[in-house]
Structures are given as structure tokens and as C-alpha cells.
Write a protein that holds these residues in place. Structure first.
Motif, PDB file in Angstrom:
ATOM      1  N   VAL A 226       0.657  -1.731   0.400  1.00  0.00           N
ATOM      2  CA  VAL A 226      -0.160   0.163   0.095  1.00  0.00           C
ATOM      3  C   VAL A 226       0.518   1.325  -0.110  1.00  0.00           C
ATOM      4  N   ASN A 227       0.929   2.103  -1.005  1.00  0.00           N
ATOM      5  CA  ASN A 227       1.746   3.496  -1.399  1.00  0.00           C
ATOM      6  C   ASN A 227       0.445   4.528   0.009  1.00  0.00           C
ATOM      7  N   VAL A 228       1.171   4.914   0.826  1.00  0.00           N
ATOM      8  CA  VAL A 228       0.311   5.259   2.462  1.00  0.00           C
ATOM      9  C   VAL A 228       1.055   6.507   1.849  1.00  0.00           C
ATOM     10  N   ALA A 229       1.770   7.109   1.360  1.00  0.00           N
ATOM     11  CA  ALA A 229       2.495   8.803   1.247  1.00  0.00           C
ATOM     12  C   ALA A 229       2.094   8.841  -0.535  1.00  0.00           C
ATOM     13  N   ASN A 230       1.001   8.180  -1.354  1.00  0.00           N
ATOM     14  CA  ASN A 230       0.689   8.669  -2.365  1.00  0.00           C
ATOM     15  C   ASN A 230      -0.618   9.277  -1.984  1.00  0.00           C
ATOM     16  N   ARG A 231      -1.157   8.560  -0.788  1.00  0.00           N
ATOM     17  CA  ARG A 231      -2.326   9.692  -0.339  1.00  0.00           C
ATOM     18  C   ARG A 231      -2.268  10.512   0.208  1.00  0.00           C
ATOM     19  N   ILE A 232      -1.321  10.352   1.368  1.00  0.00           N
ATOM     20  CA  ILE A 232      -1.880  10.980   2.646  1.00  0.00           C
ATOM     21  C   ILE A 232      -0.296  11.694   2.744  1.00  0.00           C
ATOM     22  N   SER A 233      -0.500  13.209   1.871  1.00  0.00           N
ATOM     23  CA  SER A 233       0.856  13.843   1.592  1.00  0.00           C
ATOM     24  C   SER A 233       1.373  14.185   2.856  1.00  0.00           C
ATOM     25  N   PHE A 234       2.674  15.346   3.262  1.00  0.00           N
ATOM     26  CA  PHE A 234       2.547  16.058   4.612  1.00  0.00           C
ATOM     27  C   PHE A 234       1.648  16.859   4.462  1.00  0.00           C
ATOM     28  N   ASP A 235       1.238  17.542   4.190  1.00  0.00           N
ATOM     29  CA  ASP A 235       0.518  19.015   3.544  1.00  0.00           C
ATOM     30  C   ASP A 235      -0.396  18.372   4.418  1.00  0.00           C
ATOM     31  N   LYS A 236      -1.778  17.090   3.912  1.00  0.00           N
ATOM     32  CA  LYS A 236      -3.292  16.208   4.482  1.00  0.00           C
ATOM     33  C   LYS A 236      -2.545  16.104   6.109  1.00  0.00           C
ATOM     34  N   PHE A 237      -1.483  15.132   6.101  1.00  0.00           N
ATOM     35  CA  PHE A 237      -1.144  15.465   7.568  1.00  0.00           C
ATOM     36  C   PHE A 237      -1.451  16.446   8.768  1.00  0.00           C
ATOM     37  N   PHE A 238      -0.781  17.240   8.215  1.00  0.00           N
ATOM     38  CA  PHE A 238      -0.598  18.614   9.340  1.00  0.00           C
ATOM     39  C   PHE A 238      -1.853  19.037   9.416  1.00  0.00           C
ATOM     40  N   GLN A 239      -3.116  19.053   7.860  1.00  0.00           N
ATOM     41  CA  GLN A 239      -4.123  19.779   7.982  1.00  0.00           C
ATOM     42  C   GLN A 239      -5.245  19.078   8.781  1.00  0.00           C
ATOM     43  N   LEU A 240      -5.062  18.024   8.700  1.00  0.00           N
ATOM     44  CA  LEU A 240      -6.265  16.930   9.753  1.00  0.00           C
ATOM     45  C   LEU A 240      -5.815  16.715  11.424  1.00  0.00           C
ATOM     46  N   PHE A 241      -4.318  17.507  11.458  1.00  0.00           N
ATOM     47  CA  PHE A 241      -3.711  16.875  12.642  1.00  0.00           C
ATOM     48  C   PHE A 241      -4.214  18.865  13.518  1.00  0.00           C
ATOM     49  N   LEU A 242      -4.514  19.437  12.599  1.00  0.00           N
ATOM     50  CA  LEU A 242      -4.601  20.616  13.303  1.00  0.00           C
ATOM     51  C   LEU A 242      -5.818  21.030  13.346  1.00  0.00           C
ATOM     52  N   ALA A 243      -6.589  20.860  12.107  1.00  0.00           N
ATOM     53  CA  ALA A 243      -8.151  20.529  12.279  1.00  0.00           C
ATOM     54  C   ALA A 243      -8.442  20.068  13.836  1.00  0.00           C
ATOM     55  N   VAL A 244      -8.074  19.156  13.546  1.00  0.00           N
ATOM     56  CA  VAL A 244      -8.411  17.830  14.870  1.00  0.00           C
ATOM     57  C   VAL A 244      -8.394  18.943  16.186  1.00  0.00           C
ATOM     58  N   ARG A 245      -6.984  19.226  16.396  1.00  0.00           N
ATOM     59  CA  ARG A 245      -6.519  20.039  17.507  1.00  0.00           C
ATOM     60  C   ARG A 245      -7.964  20.758  17.475  1.00  0.00           C
ATOM     61  N   SER A 246      -7.860  22.293  17.041  1.00  0.00           N
ATOM     62  CA  SER A 246      -8.848  22.990  16.916  1.00  0.00           C
ATOM     63  C   SER A 246     -10.280  22.984  16.675  1.00  0.00           C
ATOM     64  N   ARG A 247     -11.083  21.908  16.619  1.00  0.00           N
ATOM     65  CA  ARG A 247     -12.370  21.844  16.279  1.00  0.00           C
ATOM     66  C   ARG A 247     -12.527  20.996  17.799  1.00  0.00           C
ATOM     67  N   SER A 248     -11.406  19.931  18.038  1.00  0.00           N
ATOM     68  CA  SER A 248     -12.461  18.899  18.809  1.00  0.00           C
ATOM     69  C   SER A 248     -12.373  20.096  20.446  1.00  0.00           C
ATOM     70  N   LEU A 249     -13.657  19.647  21.329  1.00  0.00           N
ATOM     71  CA  LEU A 249     -14.160  19.958  22.624  1.00  0.00           C
ATOM     72  C   LEU A 249     -13.591  18.190  23.431  1.00  0.00           C
ATOM     73  N   GLU A 250     -13.781  19.159  24.926  1.00  0.00           N
ATOM     74  CA  GLU A 250     -13.333  17.905  25.946  1.00  0.00           C
ATOM     75  C   GLU A 250     -15.279  18.446  26.736  1.00  0.00           C
ATOM     76  N   VAL A 251     -15.269  16.947  26.444  1.00  0.00           N
ATOM     77  CA  VAL A 251     -16.897  16.958  26.572  1.00  0.00           C
ATOM     78  C   VAL A 251     -17.209  15.962  27.593  1.00  0.00           C
ATOM     79  N   PRO A 252     -17.871  16.532  28.571  1.00  0.00           N
ATOM     80  CA  PRO A 252     -17.489  15.775  30.006  1.00  0.00           C
ATOM     81  C   PRO A 252     -18.349  14.320  29.646  1.00  0.00           C
ATOM     82  N   LYS A 253     -18.272  13.036  30.396  1.00  0.00           N
ATOM     83  CA  LYS A 253     -17.926  11.856  30.854  1.00  0.00           C
ATOM     84  C   LYS A 253     -18.271  11.361  32.061  1.00  0.00           C
ATOM     85  N   GLU A 254     -20.288  10.666  31.772  1.00  0.00           N
ATOM     86  CA  GLU A 254     -19.921  10.053  33.420  1.00  0.00           C
ATOM     87  C   GLU A 254     -19.483   8.870  33.875  1.00  0.00           C
TER      88      GLU A 254
END
Length: 305
Positions: free
Chosen positions: A193-221
Motif C-alpha cells: 500500500v502506497n500511503v505517501a501517495n494518498r496522504i501527503s504531509f500537507d494533508k497530515f498536517f491539515q488534519l492534525f491542526l483541524a482536530v486540535r482546533s475543532r475538538s472539545l473536551e466533552v464531559p463523560k460520566e
């Protein structure tokens, strides 16, 4: 209550407002808010202010329509059951597990990233003419994945007069090293499987930033704990709720409905000063430090005024 999309707003990653409204309805996300233009995109209360009681719920997101460790594990279990009857060469559940093994995430944020990278890779490599692809439970998340891949975290050029530019460069270097290690190990564990061909660093970094910025710390019992006090938090991606902008003087907050575990957005009545109004939450009361900037891409609440 149906979530409305303003005709004039442009939501990055969303091509059709009508299709996005259908997706929201399909996720059973309801509320008395609309998605409109603000600091990029924001949430606006569309009812009457005199209808608001203290802690009125203006948005409700079922727990199954959010992404966290529990819901993703449930989804992976569903994929495993499906894959037992499948004869494709690249099974979705196996690829997701491999991505988790390769990234070996030590935080909830990186666990979310590993899943989303796998979702995107499978979307890009899947045979779109096949029943296996078209009926996959992962198709439910294509719309949200497009939003994450289009999320612009940094609203101004970090190379300009920015006191945190060096911190951003350092963060990017750290993530680049993680990406290179990820690709190197993927070549060993997924030789066909050629992972690098589908997941570039730009895409990796984009998802990393998006998860950090959009995620919330939601309470859980905590299971078996005192329902009045025993809570922990889950790092969670909550569609639509994550359109709520930050304000140090927020007029709303998110919580969990203890009866059904829905994630809810509640308005503080005493904070309402005008009609109509934008619904805002506090991402972090300390909104002027480098970590806040590196997570959300702006330096203080003043930029939202």
C-alpha cells in the motif's frame, strides 16, 4: 428543530448547503440555531430572546454523531463484523488498525487523527464503483471529513510580524518528523500500500491542526461513579457545535444530557444582550498565550470583536 444554513455563508468543504442540511438532519442534529457568517463561520440563535430560559438548550447532537474514542471504537467494531463477510483485498477495519499501530498514539487527539487519516486514505483508494465502498459506514463521515480537510486554522500569515511565528515553525517541524516516521513504518507494515501517495504531509498536517482546533473536551460520566460528581472528559469532534466561535465573555456552554448522553449547547440567559445574537463558547479562558494561538490560529478574543 431544523438547523438552517444562511444563504450567504461559505462553509469550507461544503459544496451544497442543501446537501449539508440533509447530512445534518441524517445525523439527527437538531436545534434552534442557524449557521451563518461570522469570524469565518458561526452559530446564531434564530428564536426569540424572550423564549430563552436559563440554560436553554439551543443545539442537540446525539453522541453517535460525534467522534471520540468510544464512538470510533464502536464504528471499528461495526466494520470488523462487516469485513468478516467481505473478500476485498484491502479491508477497512484492518487498515484502520494498522494506522493505529503505526502512529501508536499516546493521546486522544492523535487517536482521532489516526482514524481520520485512515478514513481519508480508504476514501481515496477505494473502488467507488463497488458495493463495498458505496455501502461502507465510513460514507457517513465523508461530509465531515471534507470540512476538516478544508478548515483554515491560521487566519493570517505566520511569517508577518507575529510573536508566535517561531512556535508555529517549531510545531510544524515536530509534526513533520512524526509524519516521516509514520510513512517509513507504513512502508514496512503495509508493503503493498502506497500511503505517501494518498496522504501527503500537507494533508497530515491539515488534519492534525483541524482536530486540535475543532475538538472539545466533552464531559463523560464515569461508569459506576456518583452521577453528581464523577465525570471525566473525552476529546471529541462534535459536528455543527464546532462552528461555535470563541469569546472570553461567552454566552453559551456545552454539556451532556445525562438522560441520553446527547451533547447539548446551552445558552446563559443573563449573557444575552441583543437579538439576534451569535452563540459563543469559551475555548479557553487563557486566550493570549502561544498554546492558544497554536491550537486555534488567533491570539485573543479581541480579534473576534
Amino acid at each position: 428543530m431544523t438547523i438552517e444554513i444562511s444563504k450567504d455563508v461559505r462553509i469550507p468543504g461544503v459544496g451544497s448547503h442543501e446537501e449539508f442540511e440533509k447530512w445534518i438532519a441524517g445525523q439527527h442534529i437538531t436545534g434552534d440555531v442557524s449557521v451563518g457568517e461570522s469570524f469565518g463561520v458561526g452559530l446564531f440563535y434564530k428564536g426569540q430572546t424572550n423564549d430563552i430560559a436559563e440554560d436553554s438548550i439551543v443545539l442537540r447532537v446525539p453522541s453517535s454523531s460525534a467522534l471520540n474514542m468510544d464512538t470510533l471504537l464502536d464504528l471499528l467494531g461495526e466494520l470488523k463484523l462487516r469485513d468478516k463477510e467481505s473478500h476485498v483485498s484491502l479491508k477497512e477495519s484492518e487498515l484502520i488498525i494498522k494506522f493505529l499501530e503505526i502512529l501508536n498514539p499516546g493521546t486522544e487527539t492523535i487517536i482521532l487523527l489516526a482514524y481520520l487519516l485512515a478514513f481519508e486514505f480508504l476514501r481515496q483508494t477505494g473502488d467507488r464503483t463497488s458495493v463495498y465502498y458505496s455501502t461502507s459506514p465510513l460514507r457517513t463521515w465523508d461530509t465531515y471529513l471534507d470540512i476538516l480537510l478544508s478548515t483554515k486554522v491560521f487566519s493570517f500569515d505566520v511569517s508577518n510580524d507575529n510573536p508566535y511565528a517561531s512556535s508555529f515553525v517549531e510545531l510544524r517541524g515536530i509534526v513533520l518528523a512524526e509524519y516521516e516516521a509514520f510513512i517509513a513504518e507504513a512502508k514496512e507494515k503495509l508493503p503493498n500500500v502506497n500511503v505517501a501517495n494518498r496522504i501527503s504531509f500537507d494533508k497530515f498536517f491539515q488534519l492534525f491542526l483541524a482536530v486540535r482546533s475543532r475538538s472539545l473536551e466533552v464531559p463523560k460520566e464515569v461508569e459506576g461513579g456518583n452521577p453528581d460528581s464523577e465525570f471525566q472528559t473525552d476529546v471529541t469532534l462534535v459536528p455543527v457545535l464546532d462552528f461555535a466561535n470563541h469569546n472570553r465573555d461567552n454566552n453559551a456552554y456545552f454539556d451532556v444530557d445525562r438522560e441520553n448522553n446527547d451533547i447539548v449547547l446551552k445558552v446563559k440567559k443573563e449573557a444575552i444582550t441583543k437579538e439576534p445574537f451569535e452563540v459563543t463558547i469559551s475555548y479557553n479562558p487563557v486566550d493570549t498565550n502561544p498554546e492558544f494561538y497554536l491550537t486555534y490560529g488567533f491570539r485573543s478574543a479581541a480579534q473576534l470583536q
